[in-house]
Design an enzyme around this catalytic site. Sequence first.
Site, PDB file in Angstrom:
ATOM      1  N   ASN A  20      69.351  44.213  52.268  1.00 29.49           N
ATOM      2  CA  ASN A  20      69.641  44.656  50.893  1.00 29.49           C
ATOM      3  C   ASN A  20      71.157  44.593  50.708  1.00 29.49           C
ATOM      4  O   ASN A  20      71.879  45.442  51.224  1.00 29.49           O
ATOM      5  CB  ASN A  20      69.107  46.087  50.708  1.00 29.49           C
ATOM      6  CG  ASN A  20      69.470  46.666  49.358  1.00 29.49           C
ATOM      7  OD1 ASN A  20      69.979  45.959  48.483  1.00 29.49           O
ATOM      8  ND2 ASN A  20      69.212  47.957  49.185  1.00 29.49           N
ATOM      9  N   HIS A  38      64.230  52.000  44.831  1.00 33.80           N
ATOM     10  CA  HIS A  38      65.240  52.352  45.831  1.00 33.80           C
ATOM     11  C   HIS A  38      65.876  53.689  45.441  1.00 33.80           C
ATOM     12  O   HIS A  38      66.043  53.983  44.252  1.00 33.80           O
ATOM     13  CB  HIS A  38      66.308  51.252  45.901  1.00 33.80           C
ATOM     14  CG  HIS A  38      67.228  51.442  47.062  1.00 33.80           C
ATOM     15  ND1 HIS A  38      68.261  52.344  47.027  1.00 33.80           N
ATOM     16  CD2 HIS A  38      67.264  50.874  48.291  1.00 33.80           C
ATOM     17  CE1 HIS A  38      68.904  52.311  48.193  1.00 33.80           C
ATOM     18  NE2 HIS A  38      68.306  51.430  48.979  1.00 33.80           N
ATOM     19  N   GLU A  47      62.729  55.308  53.749  1.00 26.29           N
ATOM     20  CA  GLU A  47      64.175  55.445  53.894  1.00 26.29           C
ATOM     21  C   GLU A  47      64.586  56.892  53.598  1.00 26.29           C
ATOM     22  O   GLU A  47      64.671  57.282  52.422  1.00 26.29           O
ATOM     23  CB  GLU A  47      64.903  54.541  52.901  1.00 26.29           C
ATOM     24  CG  GLU A  47      64.615  53.074  53.081  1.00 26.29           C
ATOM     25  CD  GLU A  47      65.715  52.225  52.451  1.00 26.29           C
ATOM     26  OE1 GLU A  47      66.392  51.522  53.188  1.00 26.29           O
ATOM     27  OE2 GLU A  47      65.894  52.290  51.231  1.00 26.29           O
ATOM     28  N   GLY A  60      70.775  47.794  54.999  1.00 28.31           N
ATOM     29  CA  GLY A  60      71.813  47.723  53.968  1.00 28.31           C
ATOM     30  C   GLY A  60      73.120  47.227  54.572  1.00 28.31           C
ATOM     31  O   GLY A  60      73.342  46.026  54.732  1.00 28.31           O
TER      32      GLY A  60
HETATM   33  P1  PGA Z   1      71.938  51.262  54.990  1.00 27.49           P
HETATM   34  O1  PGA Z   1      71.139  51.017  53.609  1.00 27.49           O
HETATM   35  O2  PGA Z   1      71.324  50.372  56.026  1.00 27.49           O
HETATM   36  O3  PGA Z   1      73.361  50.903  54.673  1.00 27.49           O
HETATM   37  O4  PGA Z   1      71.772  52.704  55.344  1.00 27.49           O
HETATM   38  C1  PGA Z   1      69.744  50.890  53.596  1.00 27.49           C
HETATM   39  C2  PGA Z   1      69.244  50.764  52.178  1.00 27.49           C
HETATM   40  O5  PGA Z   1      69.828  51.360  51.271  1.00 27.49           O
HETATM   41  O6  PGA Z   1      68.254  50.067  51.923  1.00 27.49           O
END
Ligand code: PGA
Length: 257
Positions: free
Chosen positions: A7, A94, A166, A234
């Site tokens: 992402n 999200h 998440e 992310g």
């Molecule tokens: P991150 O984001 O890996 O930077 O924690 C994950 C996401 O928001 O899908």
Amino acid sequence: MRTVIGNWKMQLTIAEAEQLAKDVAAALPKRLTDVRVVVCPSYAALAPVRDALGGSPVVLGAQDLCHEEKGAYTGEVSGRELADIGVKFVLIGHSERRSHVHEDEALIHAKVQRAFKNKMTPVLCVGETRDELDKGLRDVVVERQVRAAFEKLELPARCEMIVAYEPVWVIGSGTDVDPEDAARSHYIIRETLRDIFTPETADRRCRVIYGGSVDKGNIAGFLSRPVIDGVLVGGASLSAPEFTAIVEAARTADAKG
Ligand code: PGA
């Protein structure tokens, strides 16, 4: 087969997104039969990234779509436009959209349905905030979000659904979550899906992946849990070496049970 989704949020210019796509494509084998890799650039970078990926096995995903098919929705992008560009997966709900633009559960449900209408795989993001965790509400919140998005859907004959668990307080934090805790939420999500759809349909069509500060150092712990079907990445997806190391780990990690 595991699924690894990057992402890219709103982090890159179009030129940077094109370069990252080229670097990721160059670092991965020309054919991938043991893992699915998806990248989700911002809307404006979708077509340039598609072109930069060339014949690579990396698949194009979007970060959102409009809940309506067409019409007077200034500023929105429709599922049919995304399908025209070649988008196959779409993130929906999200936590950044739930909090920054107040997407509610009815809207998220409509977006999931719209993704199916346009033959895309919805990647529904769910997860509890720190406050909800502290109040002991994690399981309740996650189950509620999955039910709100997936109950009363018209499922097309052939479709796939992905749920990304998440924990909101982990996203972008660099905090390490105990994979056992993540796995527990995955069990709850899978049981909820089995209840909504029938066990056979849920097991055939639904994948449940983990997201939140995943990197090449902690991915093996998550993938050692058989209930975790992949990862949504992310920050670490913005570096081609880091992201391709995560893909490599997903190809080779053994689920230990
Ligand atoms: P991150 O984001 O890996 O930077 O924690 C994950 C996401 O928001 O899908």
